[in-house]
Design a protein around this motif. Sequence first.
Motif, short mmCIF file in Angstrom:
data_model
loop_
_atom_site.label_atom_id
_atom_site.label_comp_id
_atom_site.label_asym_id
_atom_site.label_seq_id
_atom_site.Cartn_x
_atom_site.Cartn_y
_atom_site.Cartn_z
N MET A 1 -9.85 58.72 -27.28
CA MET A 1 -8.90 57.64 -27.14
C MET A 1 -9.64 56.32 -26.98
O MET A 1 -10.72 56.28 -26.40
CB MET A 1 -8.00 57.87 -25.93
CG MET A 1 -7.11 59.09 -26.02
SD MET A 1 -6.03 59.22 -24.60
CE MET A 1 -4.58 58.48 -25.29
N LYS A 2 -9.02 55.29 -27.44
CA LYS A 2 -9.63 53.97 -27.36
C LYS A 2 -9.88 53.53 -25.93
O LYS A 2 -10.92 52.95 -25.63
CB LYS A 2 -8.74 52.94 -28.05
CG LYS A 2 -9.27 52.49 -29.35
CD LYS A 2 -8.41 51.41 -29.92
CE LYS A 2 -8.86 51.20 -31.34
NZ LYS A 2 -8.10 50.22 -32.04
N ILE A 3 -8.93 53.78 -25.05
CA ILE A 3 -9.10 53.32 -23.67
C ILE A 3 -10.28 54.02 -23.01
O ILE A 3 -10.99 53.40 -22.21
CB ILE A 3 -7.79 53.51 -22.84
CG1 ILE A 3 -7.90 52.82 -21.49
CG2 ILE A 3 -7.48 54.98 -22.64
CD1 ILE A 3 -7.91 51.33 -21.55
N ASP A 4 -10.53 55.27 -23.35
CA ASP A 4 -11.68 55.99 -22.80
C ASP A 4 -12.97 55.29 -23.18
O ASP A 4 -13.86 55.11 -22.35
CB ASP A 4 -11.72 57.43 -23.31
CG ASP A 4 -10.51 58.23 -22.89
OD1 ASP A 4 -9.90 57.90 -21.86
OD2 ASP A 4 -10.19 59.20 -23.59
N ILE A 5 -13.07 54.91 -24.42
CA ILE A 5 -14.27 54.23 -24.93
C ILE A 5 -14.43 52.89 -24.23
O ILE A 5 -15.53 52.52 -23.79
CB ILE A 5 -14.20 54.06 -26.46
CG1 ILE A 5 -14.23 55.44 -27.13
CG2 ILE A 5 -15.34 53.19 -26.97
CD1 ILE A 5 -13.87 55.41 -28.61
N GLN A 6 -13.33 52.15 -24.09
CA GLN A 6 -13.38 50.84 -23.44
C GLN A 6 -13.82 50.95 -21.98
O GLN A 6 -14.66 50.17 -21.52
CB GLN A 6 -12.03 50.14 -23.54
CG GLN A 6 -11.69 49.73 -24.96
CD GLN A 6 -10.28 49.20 -25.07
OE1 GLN A 6 -9.41 49.54 -24.29
NE2 GLN A 6 -10.06 48.36 -26.07
N VAL A 7 -13.25 51.92 -21.28
CA VAL A 7 -13.62 52.11 -19.87
C VAL A 7 -15.09 52.48 -19.77
O VAL A 7 -15.83 51.92 -18.95
CB VAL A 7 -12.73 53.18 -19.20
CG1 VAL A 7 -13.27 53.57 -17.84
CG2 VAL A 7 -11.29 52.68 -19.08
N ASP A 8 -15.54 53.41 -20.59
CA ASP A 8 -16.94 53.83 -20.55
C ASP A 8 -17.88 52.67 -20.83
O ASP A 8 -18.89 52.49 -20.14
CB ASP A 8 -17.20 54.95 -21.56
CG ASP A 8 -16.52 56.26 -21.18
OD1 ASP A 8 -16.14 56.41 -20.00
OD2 ASP A 8 -16.37 57.12 -22.06
N GLU A 9 -17.58 51.88 -21.83
CA GLU A 9 -18.45 50.75 -22.20
C GLU A 9 -18.45 49.68 -21.11
O GLU A 9 -19.50 49.13 -20.78
CB GLU A 9 -18.03 50.16 -23.54
CG GLU A 9 -18.29 51.08 -24.72
CD GLU A 9 -19.74 51.53 -24.84
OE1 GLU A 9 -20.65 50.69 -24.73
OE2 GLU A 9 -19.96 52.74 -25.04
N ALA A 10 -17.29 49.40 -20.54
CA ALA A 10 -17.22 48.41 -19.47
C ALA A 10 -18.01 48.88 -18.25
O ALA A 10 -18.70 48.08 -17.61
CB ALA A 10 -15.76 48.14 -19.09
N GLU A 11 -17.94 50.18 -17.94
CA GLU A 11 -18.70 50.70 -16.81
C GLU A 11 -20.20 50.63 -17.05
O GLU A 11 -20.96 50.40 -16.12
CB GLU A 11 -18.26 52.14 -16.50
CG GLU A 11 -16.90 52.21 -15.86
CD GLU A 11 -16.41 53.62 -15.63
OE1 GLU A 11 -17.07 54.58 -16.05
OE2 GLU A 11 -15.34 53.75 -15.01
N LYS A 12 -20.62 50.82 -18.29
CA LYS A 12 -22.04 50.69 -18.60
C LYS A 12 -22.53 49.28 -18.33
O LYS A 12 -23.63 49.07 -17.82
CB LYS A 12 -22.30 51.03 -20.07
CG LYS A 12 -22.25 52.51 -20.38
CD LYS A 12 -22.53 52.73 -21.85
CE LYS A 12 -22.19 54.14 -22.28
NZ LYS A 12 -22.31 54.32 -23.73
N LEU A 13 -21.70 48.30 -18.66
CA LEU A 13 -22.09 46.90 -18.48
C LEU A 13 -21.93 46.41 -17.04
O LEU A 13 -22.78 45.67 -16.54
CB LEU A 13 -21.25 46.01 -19.40
CG LEU A 13 -21.49 46.15 -20.90
CD1 LEU A 13 -20.45 45.35 -21.68
CD2 LEU A 13 -22.89 45.67 -21.26
N TYR A 14 -20.84 46.79 -16.39
CA TYR A 14 -20.49 46.17 -15.11
C TYR A 14 -20.35 47.14 -13.95
O TYR A 14 -20.04 46.73 -12.84
CB TYR A 14 -19.17 45.41 -15.26
CG TYR A 14 -19.18 44.44 -16.40
CD1 TYR A 14 -19.96 43.28 -16.36
CD2 TYR A 14 -18.43 44.68 -17.55
CE1 TYR A 14 -19.99 42.39 -17.41
CE2 TYR A 14 -18.45 43.79 -18.61
CZ TYR A 14 -19.23 42.64 -18.54
OH TYR A 14 -19.24 41.77 -19.58
N GLY A 15 -20.55 48.44 -14.20
CA GLY A 15 -20.32 49.43 -13.16
C GLY A 15 -18.84 49.71 -13.01
O GLY A 15 -18.01 49.16 -13.73
#
Length: 62
Positions: A1-15
Amino acid sequence: MKIDIQVDEAEKLYGVQLQFEFNIKDIKKELDQIRKFYPAEVSNRVEELMRIQIRKYGYLIK
């Protein structure tokens, strides 16, 4: 799902920045208030989907 990818990427950048303060008991309480308006299949499916999401994103729930 798109939201899963967005959450994962945001966490990589900002925790982890997103947190929720509810649990399955809170969800059941809310669903109990609206069950009379929906067929059992619908409200049961919503509860099932919320359980899946809680397991998947449990680390975001306080």
